[in-house]
Design an enzyme around this catalytic site. Structure first.
Site, PDB file in Angstrom:
ATOM      1  N   TYR A 130       2.155 -28.416  15.150  1.00  0.00           N
ATOM      2  CA  TYR A 130       1.429 -27.692  16.206  1.00  0.00           C
ATOM      3  C   TYR A 130       0.256 -28.550  16.697  1.00  0.00           C
ATOM      4  O   TYR A 130       0.061 -28.730  17.910  1.00  0.00           O
ATOM      5  CB  TYR A 130       0.922 -26.356  15.652  1.00  0.00           C
ATOM      6  CG  TYR A 130       0.030 -25.571  16.597  1.00  0.00           C
ATOM      7  CD1 TYR A 130       0.571 -24.852  17.656  1.00  0.00           C
ATOM      8  CD2 TYR A 130      -1.357 -25.564  16.427  1.00  0.00           C
ATOM      9  CE1 TYR A 130      -0.239 -24.133  18.521  1.00  0.00           C
ATOM     10  CE2 TYR A 130      -2.178 -24.851  17.292  1.00  0.00           C
ATOM     11  CZ  TYR A 130      -1.623 -24.129  18.330  1.00  0.00           C
ATOM     12  OH  TYR A 130      -2.430 -23.428  19.193  1.00  0.00           O
ATOM     13  N   SER A 186      -6.123 -27.209  21.584  1.00  0.00           N
ATOM     14  CA  SER A 186      -6.590 -26.465  20.401  1.00  0.00           C
ATOM     15  C   SER A 186      -7.421 -27.399  19.542  1.00  0.00           C
ATOM     16  O   SER A 186      -7.160 -28.617  19.510  1.00  0.00           O
ATOM     17  CB  SER A 186      -5.383 -25.963  19.588  1.00  0.00           C
ATOM     18  OG  SER A 186      -5.789 -25.526  18.311  1.00  0.00           O
TER      19      SER A 186
HETATM   20  N1  LIG Z   1      -5.532 -17.724  19.469  1.00  0.00           N
HETATM   21  C1  LIG Z   1      -6.053 -18.845  19.034  1.00  0.00           C
HETATM   22  O1  LIG Z   1      -6.812 -18.832  18.057  1.00  0.00           O
HETATM   23  C2  LIG Z   1      -5.758 -20.148  19.735  1.00  0.00           C
HETATM   24  C3  LIG Z   1      -6.503 -21.277  19.336  1.00  0.00           C
HETATM   25  C4  LIG Z   1      -6.262 -22.488  19.979  1.00  0.00           C
HETATM   26  C5  LIG Z   1      -5.316 -22.582  20.984  1.00  0.00           C
HETATM   27  N2  LIG Z   1      -4.598 -21.481  21.331  1.00  0.00           N
HETATM   28  C6  LIG Z   1      -3.621 -21.639  22.402  1.00  0.00           C
HETATM   29  O2  LIG Z   1      -3.917 -20.711  23.428  1.00  0.00           O
HETATM   30  C7  LIG Z   1      -2.749 -20.430  24.174  1.00  0.00           C
HETATM   31  C8  LIG Z   1      -2.591 -18.926  24.307  1.00  0.00           C
HETATM   32  O3  LIG Z   1      -2.385 -18.398  23.008  1.00  0.00           O
HETATM   33  P1  LIG Z   1      -2.793 -16.891  22.597  1.00  0.00           P
HETATM   34  O4  LIG Z   1      -3.573 -17.002  21.353  1.00  0.00           O
HETATM   35  O5  LIG Z   1      -3.328 -16.160  23.759  1.00  0.00           O
HETATM   36  O6  LIG Z   1      -1.341 -16.364  22.146  1.00  0.00           O
HETATM   37  P2  LIG Z   1      -0.415 -15.155  22.643  1.00  0.00           P
HETATM   38  O7  LIG Z   1       0.752 -15.221  21.720  1.00  0.00           O
HETATM   39  O8  LIG Z   1      -1.184 -13.916  22.772  1.00  0.00           O
HETATM   40  O9  LIG Z   1       0.034 -15.633  24.101  1.00  0.00           O
HETATM   41  C9  LIG Z   1       0.951 -16.675  24.298  1.00  0.00           C
HETATM   42  C10 LIG Z   1       1.561 -16.510  25.673  1.00  0.00           C
HETATM   43  O10 LIG Z   1       2.494 -17.594  25.871  1.00  0.00           O
HETATM   44  C11 LIG Z   1       3.703 -17.038  26.363  1.00  0.00           C
HETATM   45  N3  LIG Z   1       4.849 -17.878  26.004  1.00  0.00           N
HETATM   46  C12 LIG Z   1       5.324 -18.216  24.790  1.00  0.00           C
HETATM   47  N4  LIG Z   1       6.424 -18.968  24.910  1.00  0.00           N
HETATM   48  C13 LIG Z   1       6.650 -19.099  26.246  1.00  0.00           C
HETATM   49  C14 LIG Z   1       7.628 -19.768  27.028  1.00  0.00           C
HETATM   50  N5  LIG Z   1       8.641 -20.439  26.449  1.00  0.00           N
HETATM   51  N6  LIG Z   1       7.548 -19.688  28.370  1.00  0.00           N
HETATM   52  C15 LIG Z   1       6.531 -19.010  28.967  1.00  0.00           C
HETATM   53  N7  LIG Z   1       5.590 -18.362  28.292  1.00  0.00           N
HETATM   54  C16 LIG Z   1       5.650 -18.412  26.947  1.00  0.00           C
HETATM   55  C17 LIG Z   1       3.812 -15.673  25.714  1.00  0.00           C
HETATM   56  O11 LIG Z   1       4.722 -14.866  26.441  1.00  0.00           O
HETATM   57  C18 LIG Z   1       2.364 -15.208  25.833  1.00  0.00           C
HETATM   58  O12 LIG Z   1       2.131 -14.659  27.114  1.00  0.00           O
HETATM   59  C19 LIG Z   1      -1.599 -21.130  23.432  1.00  0.00           C
HETATM   60  O13 LIG Z   1      -1.301 -22.348  24.080  1.00  0.00           O
HETATM   61  C20 LIG Z   1      -2.173 -21.373  22.063  1.00  0.00           C
HETATM   62  O14 LIG Z   1      -1.544 -22.451  21.422  1.00  0.00           O
HETATM   63  C21 LIG Z   1      -4.793 -20.274  20.739  1.00  0.00           C
END
Ligand SMILES: NC(=O)c1ccc[n+]([C@@H]2O[C@H](COP(=O)([O-])OP(=O)(O)OC[C@H]3O[C@@H](n4cnc5c(N)ncnc54)[C@H](O)[C@@H]3O)[C@@H](O)[C@H]2O)c1
Length: 257
Positions: free
Chosen positions: A154, A141
């Protein structure tokens, strides 16, 4: 990008960025294992893709539990005979200033965001080394590099993933495994929506304000990340190793005033 018949494991592959990756990889001919803790969403996604003639399996996996990760990698190999790529994408967000830090949230963040990808590598790397090829993509991120308010722990987890990746390159790339990372900025997913709770404005107004601060004047969409990961996992990206690709619409280029 060519992902035809590639066996790809996507953790967190049932929501947001991961769901877009599962769908895009499957539509490009890959055999996808979408792993997460979302049973219902996972089964729906797999059923929908399989009904459309693609190949997708849902596997329940809490990536912070070693037994689940081991079983998931073993299931992929037993079902499809190999494991070509992993997108270690599952993650959680908790926001709090350090003065409000709870040790429980600290452990959840590090267990899911750091221990999870490390366990995935522990079990996937030996499979890939036996094959003589494989690629693992992490989702870090921009919070690893920018001081977003109340994102300290985080951001620390996401910086840890990059450090992990660099050392894995040294240890395992000579045996055929590549490691890459995508670093998203603000992507329109359920995680982002949840982070708007408790603000004094509706989510749409917050998103519109944020979009105005991004050079391309829009939030990222999950497909923006999926398109990039698909390329990074493909053979066309075979000389990209140990790199972080930023997907933030240019925010990091802005001057600090
Ligand atoms: N959305 C953003 O702006 C953003 C920005 C930077 C990084 N990210 C990163 O992108 C990745 C995906 O995030 P997203 O925004 O799609 O969020 P989201 O909440 O839509 O998806 C997260 C996924 O991780 C899974 N998850 C959570 N805990 C888990 C566990 N213990 N075991 C297995 N699966 C688990 C959830 O079931 C879900 O499928 C994450 O690593 C997040 O930190 C997101």
């Amino acid at each position: 990008m060519n992902l035809q018949d590639q066996v790809i494991l996507v953790t967190g592959g049932t929501s947001g960025i991961g769901a877009a990756c599962t769908e895009l990889f499957a539509r490009n001919g890959a055999k996808v294992i979408a792993a997460s803790i979302q049973e219902e969403a996972g089964r729906e996604l797999a059923n929908r893709l399989n009904a459309a003639g693609h190949r997708c399996e849902f596997q329940y996996c809490d990536t912070s539990r070693e037994a689940d990760v081991k079983a998931t990698v073993e299931m992929a190999v037993a079902k499809f005979g190999r494991l070509d790529a992993v997108h270690a994408n599952a993650g959680v967000l908790r926001t709090q200033k350090i003065t409000d830090l709870t040790v429980e949230d600290f452990h959840i963040l590090f267990n899911v965001n750091v221990l999870g990808p490390a366990l995935i590598c522990k079990y996937a790397v030996p499979v890939m080394e036996r094959q003589g090829q494989g690629v693992i993509c992490f989702t870090t991120s921009v919070a690893a590099e920018i001081g977003f308010p109340a994102h300290g722990v985080y951001g620390a987890t996401k910086a840890a993933i990059v450090a992990l990746m660099r050392s894995l390159v040294t240890d395992h790339s000579p045996h055929g495994v590549r490691f890459v990372a995508v670093s998203p900025g603000t992507i329109d997913t359920p995680m982002l929506a949840a982070s708007c709770a408790g603000w004094d404005k509706p989510r749409e107004a917050i998103y519109a304000d944020v979009a105005q601060r991004i050079p391309v004047r829009r939030l990222g969409q999950p497909i923006d990340v999926a398109n990039t990961v698909a390329f990074l996992l493909s053979d066309q990206a075979g000389f990209i190793n140990g790199s972080v690709v930023y997907l933030e619409g240019g925010t990091r280029c802005l001057p600090p005033w």
